[in-house]
Design an enzyme around this catalytic site. Sequence first.
Site, PDB file in Angstrom:
ATOM      1  N   ALA A  40     -19.343   4.392  11.235  1.00 30.17           N
ATOM      2  CA  ALA A  40     -20.257   5.161  10.918  1.00 30.17           C
ATOM      3  C   ALA A  40     -21.404   5.350   9.063  1.00 30.17           C
ATOM      4  O   ALA A  40     -20.151   4.230   9.067  1.00 30.17           O
ATOM      5  CB  ALA A  40     -19.168   6.751  10.676  1.00 30.17           C
ATOM      6  N   ARG A  64       1.033  -1.159  -0.109  1.00 30.86           N
ATOM      7  CA  ARG A  64       0.356  -0.126   0.256  1.00 30.86           C
ATOM      8  C   ARG A  64       1.433   1.037  -0.331  1.00 30.86           C
ATOM      9  O   ARG A  64       0.193   2.806  -0.423  1.00 30.86           O
ATOM     10  CB  ARG A  64      -0.904   0.253   1.373  1.00 30.86           C
ATOM     11  CG  ARG A  64      -2.310  -0.985   1.097  1.00 30.86           C
ATOM     12  CD  ARG A  64      -3.478  -0.754   1.720  1.00 30.86           C
ATOM     13  NE  ARG A  64      -2.677  -0.364   3.482  1.00 30.86           N
ATOM     14  CZ  ARG A  64      -2.548  -1.669   4.100  1.00 30.86           C
ATOM     15  NH1 ARG A  64      -2.791  -2.882   3.261  1.00 30.86           N
ATOM     16  NH2 ARG A  64      -2.398  -1.210   5.241  1.00 30.86           N
ATOM     17  N   THR A  67     -13.491   0.760  13.003  1.00 36.66           N
ATOM     18  CA  THR A  67     -12.794   0.913  14.108  1.00 36.66           C
ATOM     19  C   THR A  67     -12.981   0.773  16.075  1.00 36.66           C
ATOM     20  O   THR A  67     -14.282   0.795  16.241  1.00 36.66           O
ATOM     21  CB  THR A  67     -12.725   3.050  14.271  1.00 36.66           C
ATOM     22  OG1 THR A  67     -12.738   3.321  12.797  1.00 36.66           O
ATOM     23  CG2 THR A  67     -12.222   3.642  15.554  1.00 36.66           C
ATOM     24  N   VAL A 114      -7.062  13.123   8.654  1.00 36.87           N
ATOM     25  CA  VAL A 114      -6.595  12.394   9.636  1.00 36.87           C
ATOM     26  C   VAL A 114      -6.679  11.026   9.286  1.00 36.87           C
ATOM     27  O   VAL A 114      -7.641  10.548   8.381  1.00 36.87           O
ATOM     28  CB  VAL A 114      -7.906  12.430   9.969  1.00 36.87           C
ATOM     29  CG1 VAL A 114      -8.722  11.421  11.395  1.00 36.87           C
ATOM     30  CG2 VAL A 114      -8.375  13.385  10.866  1.00 36.87           C
ATOM     31  N   TYR A 127     -12.712  11.158   1.495  1.00 38.52           N
ATOM     32  CA  TYR A 127     -13.379  10.819   2.498  1.00 38.52           C
ATOM     33  C   TYR A 127     -13.368  11.056   3.997  1.00 38.52           C
ATOM     34  O   TYR A 127     -11.785  10.987   4.101  1.00 38.52           O
ATOM     35  CB  TYR A 127     -14.671   8.816   2.597  1.00 38.52           C
ATOM     36  CG  TYR A 127     -13.051   7.977   3.138  1.00 38.52           C
ATOM     37  CD1 TYR A 127     -12.285   7.835   2.548  1.00 38.52           C
ATOM     38  CD2 TYR A 127     -13.923   7.822   4.268  1.00 38.52           C
ATOM     39  CE1 TYR A 127     -11.682   6.968   2.898  1.00 38.52           C
ATOM     40  CE2 TYR A 127     -12.699   6.951   5.071  1.00 38.52           C
ATOM     41  CZ  TYR A 127     -12.350   6.439   4.413  1.00 38.52           C
ATOM     42  OH  TYR A 127     -10.705   5.217   5.015  1.00 38.52           O
ATOM     43  N   HIS A 184     -12.363  13.437   6.674  1.00 39.66           N
ATOM     44  CA  HIS A 184     -11.556  14.876   6.637  1.00 39.66           C
ATOM     45  C   HIS A 184     -10.031  14.391   5.834  1.00 39.66           C
ATOM     46  O   HIS A 184      -9.361  12.934   6.703  1.00 39.66           O
ATOM     47  CB  HIS A 184     -11.091  14.578   8.670  1.00 39.66           C
ATOM     48  CG  HIS A 184     -10.206  16.142   8.743  1.00 39.66           C
ATOM     49  ND1 HIS A 184      -8.811  16.560   8.003  1.00 39.66           N
ATOM     50  CD2 HIS A 184     -10.584  17.467   9.848  1.00 39.66           C
ATOM     51  CE1 HIS A 184      -8.125  17.609   8.604  1.00 39.66           C
ATOM     52  NE2 HIS A 184      -9.053  17.696   9.078  1.00 39.66           N
ATOM     53  N   ALA A 217     -14.080  10.666  10.516  1.00 39.06           N
ATOM     54  CA  ALA A 217     -14.668   9.069  11.382  1.00 39.06           C
ATOM     55  C   ALA A 217     -15.165   9.384  12.810  1.00 39.06           C
ATOM     56  O   ALA A 217     -15.810   9.210  13.350  1.00 39.06           O
ATOM     57  CB  ALA A 217     -14.524   7.790  11.300  1.00 39.06           C
ATOM     58  N   GLN A 222      -7.940   1.823  11.289  1.00 41.07           N
ATOM     59  CA  GLN A 222      -7.581   0.445  10.405  1.00 41.07           C
ATOM     60  C   GLN A 222      -7.007  -0.834  11.077  1.00 41.07           C
ATOM     61  O   GLN A 222      -6.449  -1.490  10.886  1.00 41.07           O
ATOM     62  CB  GLN A 222      -5.986   1.122   9.646  1.00 41.07           C
ATOM     63  CG  GLN A 222      -6.224   2.416   9.324  1.00 41.07           C
ATOM     64  CD  GLN A 222      -5.067   2.697   7.914  1.00 41.07           C
ATOM     65  OE1 GLN A 222      -5.235   3.232   6.902  1.00 41.07           O
ATOM     66  NE2 GLN A 222      -3.866   2.575   8.521  1.00 41.07           N
ATOM     67  N   TYR A 244       0.196   4.913  -2.271  1.00 40.73           N
ATOM     68  CA  TYR A 244       0.371   5.832  -1.788  1.00 40.73           C
ATOM     69  C   TYR A 244       1.107   6.816  -2.168  1.00 40.73           C
ATOM     70  O   TYR A 244       1.476   7.994  -2.338  1.00 40.73           O
ATOM     71  CB  TYR A 244       0.368   6.170  -0.139  1.00 40.73           C
ATOM     72  CG  TYR A 244      -0.252   4.826   0.623  1.00 40.73           C
ATOM     73  CD1 TYR A 244      -1.601   4.840  -0.088  1.00 40.73           C
ATOM     74  CD2 TYR A 244      -0.234   4.666   1.420  1.00 40.73           C
ATOM     75  CE1 TYR A 244      -2.233   3.871   1.443  1.00 40.73           C
ATOM     76  CE2 TYR A 244      -0.717   3.795   2.690  1.00 40.73           C
ATOM     77  CZ  TYR A 244      -2.177   3.333   2.378  1.00 40.73           C
ATOM     78  OH  TYR A 244      -2.772   3.318   3.128  1.00 40.73           O
TER      79      TYR A 244
HETATM   80  C1  LIG Z   1      -7.124   5.866   6.238  1.00 46.69           C
HETATM   81  S1  LIG Z   1      -8.007   5.984   7.427  1.00 46.69           S
HETATM   82  C2  LIG Z   1      -9.398   7.044   6.991  1.00 46.69           C
HETATM   83  C3  LIG Z   1      -9.575   8.207   8.098  1.00 46.69           C
HETATM   84  C4  LIG Z   1     -10.753   9.462   7.468  1.00 46.69           C
HETATM   85  N1  LIG Z   1      -9.648  10.358   6.722  1.00 46.69           N
HETATM   86  C5  LIG Z   1     -11.299  10.252   8.166  1.00 46.69           C
HETATM   87  O1  LIG Z   1     -11.327  11.502   8.612  1.00 46.69           O
HETATM   88  O2  LIG Z   1     -12.348   9.314   9.390  1.00 46.69           O
HETATM   89  C6  LIG Z   1      -9.499   4.496   7.344  1.00 46.69           C
HETATM   90  C7  LIG Z   1      -9.803   4.212   8.162  1.00 46.69           C
HETATM   91  O3  LIG Z   1     -10.709   4.937   9.304  1.00 46.69           O
HETATM   92  C8  LIG Z   1     -11.460   4.441   9.639  1.00 46.69           C
HETATM   93  N2  LIG Z   1     -12.900   4.821   8.931  1.00 46.69           N
HETATM   94  C9  LIG Z   1     -13.665   4.299   8.069  1.00 46.69           C
HETATM   95  N3  LIG Z   1     -14.206   4.687   7.390  1.00 46.69           N
HETATM   96  C10 LIG Z   1     -14.727   4.837   8.997  1.00 46.69           C
HETATM   97  C11 LIG Z   1     -16.729   4.775   9.389  1.00 46.69           C
HETATM   98  N4  LIG Z   1     -17.311   4.586   7.953  1.00 46.69           N
HETATM   99  N5  LIG Z   1     -17.028   4.093  10.697  1.00 46.69           N
HETATM  100  C12 LIG Z   1     -15.816   4.195  11.168  1.00 46.69           C
HETATM  101  N6  LIG Z   1     -14.520   4.401  10.860  1.00 46.69           N
HETATM  102  C13 LIG Z   1     -13.742   4.557   9.717  1.00 46.69           C
HETATM  103  C14 LIG Z   1     -11.370   3.458   9.757  1.00 46.69           C
HETATM  104  O4  LIG Z   1     -10.641   3.034  10.692  1.00 46.69           O
HETATM  105  C15 LIG Z   1      -9.979   2.566   9.165  1.00 46.69           C
HETATM  106  O5  LIG Z   1      -9.941   1.749   8.899  1.00 46.69           O
END
Ligand SMILES: C[S@@+](CC[C@H](N)C(=O)[O-])C[C@H]1O[C@@H](n2cnc3c(N)ncnc32)[C@H](O)[C@@H]1O
Lengths: 261, 103
Positions: A207, A66, A235, A97, A92, A94, A124, A166, A70
Amino acid sequence: MQHGRLVCVGTGMTLGAHISPLSRRYIEQADVVFVLVADGISEQWIESMNADVRSLQPFYQEGKSRLQSYKEMVKVMLAEVQAGKNVVGAFYGHPGVFAWVPHKAIAIAREQGYQAHMEPGISAEDCLYADLGIDPGTYGCQHYEASQFMFYQCTINPSAYLVLWQIGVAGDKSLTRFSTGISYRKLLLEALQVHYPLDHSVILYEAIGLPLQKARIDCVLLKDLPVSEFSLKTTLVIPPALSMQPNREMLKRLAMLNEQN
Amino acid sequence: MTSIINILEKMGQTTAFEKERKKLSLDSEMLELPLEVQQALNHGNVEQLNQILQVRAQVVCGLHPAEDPDQEDKEKDDEEDEDNKHQKLAQLKSAGDKLRHAG
Ligand SMILES: C[S@@+](CC[C@H](N)C(=O)[O-])C[C@H]1O[C@@H](n2cnc3c(N)ncnc32)[C@H](O)[C@@H]1O
């Protein structure tokens, strides 16, 4: 300043509900939009906002690191900036984040003399505070990427919330998997057991992504973590297991200070 | 198929108050869609919607490495520097040895 500009915007978690008016306008007005969102329908939603929307999904491949994906994502966005275009990266949640790609692309663009900035989005994390009724200010809140939590000796405060991101790929050192199995989660459990009792209730949280879905809020016992279901979107939220311990020494000194003043 | 996306977008912007009043402007718009789409929307059947909209069903959403790649690159550079240092020291030592033997 060079011609060409990069703006990384957040599209929020729920289609239609979370995107800020400003982020939307950036997407609409960009020369080219690179998109990375959490489902195909949301990708099509972004495509409806601009004639030149390019998905970053093809850079992922099971078995390919990955990190390599990236780095390629960063490169492809920067190539358009270097070509003098107004480029938007729509991510998607933030965009800053738990998201290395937007941070890195902005940093390199700036180093190379281009204007670049980030527009925040609803992450999230924001959704989980609302859906789970958690305030990070109540007991404090620690956040770790799940694999990082396993690879390093993290100082965990069991009186605060612990959020592991993750979790679906926890322990994948190779960065080539889209999920890790029970054996990896057993090791994660071992690492958590040091700080929490096995019968501690934890929350698997997802979420709402599409407005026809419901949030996933599954309470499971810590010991059942290895056999629980995870997706890339899950999460893990671990509530405090210990009450906050007063710092008596500091309290005494503060009391003395108060008496003096 | 933009209309499905429009409907989804409006669903995302519908308040709980509106839902309670059950007077959604969306309802009439939904009726204009094919029956299978209405059903997929009503039942929250994402797989079916994916098929109807012909979007990718497999989406990866990870964006973050567990270890900081910049730090790793730096550590690699440092390691290489260290290796170079050892190599140079070894070369100097063997050159010194040769000189001493020659002398
Ligand atoms: C690379 S991060 C990106 C997070 C994203 N930038 C954010 O602002 O939430 C990916 C992780 O975000 C969390 N995530 C992504 N989608 C989610 C959701 N629908 N509900 C809860 N956590 C989520 C999970 O922990 C996932 O493995």
